[in-house]
Design a protein around this motif. Structure first.
Motif, short mmCIF file in Angstrom:
data_model
loop_
_atom_site.label_atom_id
_atom_site.label_comp_id
_atom_site.label_asym_id
_atom_site.label_seq_id
_atom_site.Cartn_x
_atom_site.Cartn_y
_atom_site.Cartn_z
N PRO A 37 -1.81 47.85 81.43
CA PRO A 37 -2.39 46.50 81.42
C PRO A 37 -2.61 45.99 80.01
O PRO A 37 -2.91 46.77 79.10
CB PRO A 37 -3.72 46.69 82.17
N THR A 38 -2.45 44.70 79.81
CA THR A 38 -2.62 44.08 78.50
C THR A 38 -3.71 43.03 78.57
O THR A 38 -4.02 42.48 79.63
CB THR A 38 -1.31 43.43 78.01
N ARG A 39 -4.27 42.73 77.38
CA ARG A 39 -5.29 41.69 77.27
C ARG A 39 -4.73 40.52 76.47
O ARG A 39 -3.89 40.70 75.60
CB ARG A 39 -6.53 42.24 76.56
N ALA A 40 -5.22 39.34 76.77
CA ALA A 40 -4.77 38.15 76.04
C ALA A 40 -5.40 38.12 74.65
O ALA A 40 -6.52 38.58 74.44
CB ALA A 40 -5.13 36.89 76.82
N TRP A 41 -4.63 37.59 73.71
CA TRP A 41 -5.09 37.47 72.31
C TRP A 41 -5.87 36.17 72.20
O TRP A 41 -5.31 35.08 72.38
CB TRP A 41 -3.88 37.49 71.39
N ARG A 42 -7.18 36.26 71.88
CA ARG A 42 -8.04 35.10 71.85
C ARG A 42 -7.98 34.39 70.49
O ARG A 42 -7.50 34.92 69.50
CB ARG A 42 -9.49 35.50 72.15
N GLY A 43 -8.51 33.16 70.48
CA GLY A 43 -8.42 32.30 69.29
C GLY A 43 -9.11 32.87 68.07
O GLY A 43 -8.59 32.81 66.96
N GLY A 97 2.09 35.36 68.96
CA GLY A 97 1.64 36.57 69.64
C GLY A 97 0.76 36.25 70.84
O GLY A 97 0.08 35.22 70.88
N GLY A 98 0.78 37.17 71.84
CA GLY A 98 0.02 36.87 73.03
C GLY A 98 -0.75 38.01 73.64
O GLY A 98 -1.78 37.79 74.27
N SER A 99 -0.29 39.25 73.50
CA SER A 99 -0.93 40.36 74.20
C SER A 99 -1.46 41.39 73.22
O SER A 99 -0.86 41.67 72.19
CB SER A 99 0.08 41.04 75.15
N LEU A 100 -2.62 41.94 73.55
CA LEU A 100 -3.25 42.98 72.76
C LEU A 100 -3.00 44.33 73.45
O LEU A 100 -2.87 44.39 74.67
CB LEU A 100 -4.76 42.72 72.65
N PRO A 101 -2.92 45.43 72.69
CA PRO A 101 -3.12 45.53 71.24
C PRO A 101 -1.84 45.30 70.43
O PRO A 101 -1.85 45.36 69.21
CB PRO A 101 -3.59 46.97 71.08
N TYR A 102 -0.73 45.02 71.14
CA TYR A 102 0.56 44.89 70.46
C TYR A 102 0.54 43.79 69.39
O TYR A 102 0.96 43.99 68.25
CB TYR A 102 1.64 44.59 71.50
N ALA A 103 0.05 42.59 69.75
CA ALA A 103 0.06 41.47 68.82
C ALA A 103 -0.78 41.75 67.59
O ALA A 103 -0.42 41.38 66.47
CB ALA A 103 -0.44 40.20 69.52
N ARG A 104 -1.92 42.43 67.78
CA ARG A 104 -2.79 42.72 66.65
C ARG A 104 -2.13 43.72 65.70
O ARG A 104 -2.28 43.61 64.49
CB ARG A 104 -4.12 43.24 67.16
N ARG A 105 -1.40 44.68 66.22
CA ARG A 105 -0.72 45.65 65.36
C ARG A 105 0.33 44.97 64.49
O ARG A 105 0.47 45.26 63.32
CB ARG A 105 -0.07 46.74 66.22
N ILE A 106 1.09 44.05 65.10
CA ILE A 106 2.08 43.30 64.31
C ILE A 106 1.39 42.47 63.24
O ILE A 106 1.85 42.38 62.09
CB ILE A 106 2.93 42.40 65.23
N ALA A 107 0.26 41.86 63.59
CA ALA A 107 -0.47 41.04 62.63
C ALA A 107 -0.95 41.87 61.45
O ALA A 107 -0.88 41.44 60.29
CB ALA A 107 -1.64 40.35 63.32
N LEU A 108 -1.47 43.06 61.72
CA LEU A 108 -1.93 43.93 60.63
C LEU A 108 -0.75 44.39 59.76
O LEU A 108 -0.89 44.53 58.55
CB LEU A 108 -2.67 45.13 61.21
N LEU A 109 0.41 44.60 60.38
CA LEU A 109 1.60 44.95 59.60
C LEU A 109 1.98 43.81 58.66
O LEU A 109 2.32 44.03 57.49
CB LEU A 109 2.76 45.26 60.55
#
Length: 312
Positions: A37-43, A97-109
């Motif tokens: 399951p994934t979570r939505a990336w909030r504002g 980006g839309g789904s966590l934690p994937y989107a956050r990892r790309i952002a940190l990269l």
């Protein structure tokens, strides 16, 4: 070429106009089911990632840059332009980006890439011999661009497009980043002679007996292998000496063309160089020298890389 290949494929398949958009939508709909399951990336989290990327540019800020001489640092105007450019792909991904934690990892990269660009620029960047500051910017944009494009394709097939307006805005910002990566100038490749009207016309009593225009001219009158120059040999019809001619020409360049004289040595008059632009390391320079023939003066108008220093 790609468009022609697509049209050819459409004709082979029996279609006059292939439905490329429909093919993309069908490919996205056939995404595999997520294994977890994934979570939505909030504002707020999106804004926080952009803020982290902005803080990663701190090493190039004028008050923080480590340096010993003013002309070895990035200037305030340069930083004001470079920082938004460097942040284009982190901003694009914060919209795509839309789904966590994937989107956050790309952002940190991406934020880590921004930090790497900042530290490389203030440590190894130069304004002359490659790799230059512009080369570092180009590598950063191309690298982060590839990451964002690949991550966006993966995200679109995995979860689909959740917010079409935000996604469209992210695509526009990403395309702007790709465009900038293509148009970043190549420092050290100037091949355009400086404009003649920077010193012409000369006083009416003086005539040009020789003109030489070229790039990579040797000294005197050339400023290195990557610069271009205009060199004139001037003669006066009256019985003026070379020194008197130089003083007359110097006064003319100062009053009529706005060239402030920097120094007057034995047989030379040196004028302060003019910057070509905020982000262009080259400047236009003028120098007067006593000619080899009696009663002649040589004028050298050249592009000079006045910021040929390592950014410490």
């Amino acid at each position: 070429m790609l468009v022609l290949l697509a049209l050819s494929a459409g004709y082979v398949a029996g279609r006059r106009s292939p439905d490329l958009g429909g093919s993309v939508r069908r490919w996205i709909r056939r995404r595999p089911a997520p294994s977890a399951p994934t979570r939505a990336w909030r504002g707020r989290s999106r804004l926080a990632v952009v803020a982290v990327a902005f803080l990663a540019t701190a090493p190039v800020w004028p008050l923080i840059q480590p340096g010993r001489m003013g002309d070895e640092l990035l200037e305030l105007a340069e930083v004001a332009v470079l920082v938004p450019i460097v942040l284009l792909f982190p901003i694009a991904w914060s919209l795509l980006g839309g789904s966590l934690p994937y989107a956050r990892r790309i952002a940190l990269l991406l934020a880590a890439s921004v930090a790497g660009w900042s530290l490389w620029t203030v440590t190894f960047g130069t304004y002359a011999s490659p790799p230059t500051v512009d080369d570092g910017l180009r590598w950063h944009l191309l690298g982060t661009g590839v990451v964002v494009v690949a991550a966006t394709v993966y995200e679109a097939r995995w979860r689909g497009i959740q917010n079409s307006r935000r996604w469209l805005a992210g695509v526009v910002v990403g395309m702007a980043g790709l465009a900038v990566a293509v148009v970043v100038p190549v420092v050290g490749a100037v091949r355009t002679p400086p404009p003649a009207d920077a010193i012409l016309p000369l006083p009416a009593a003086m005539t040009i007996v020789q003109e030489e225009v070229g790039c990579g001219l040797p000294e005197p009158g050339g400023f290195g292998p990557y610069t271009c120059s205009r060199r004139y040999t001037v003669r006066a019809p009256s019985a003026l000496s070379s020194q008197e001619m130089m003083r007359t020409l110097a006064d003319h360049l100062r009053r009529a063309k706005g060239w402030p004289m920097e120094s007057a040595g034995s047989g030379t008059f040196q004028f302060a160089c003019r910057r070509v632009g905020w982000l262009n390391p080259y400047a236009s320079c003028v120098e007067l020298r006593v000619g080899q023939e009696p009663a002649t003066v040589k004028i050298a108008l050249s592009y000079d890389n006045v910021r040929d220093h390592v950014v410490y």
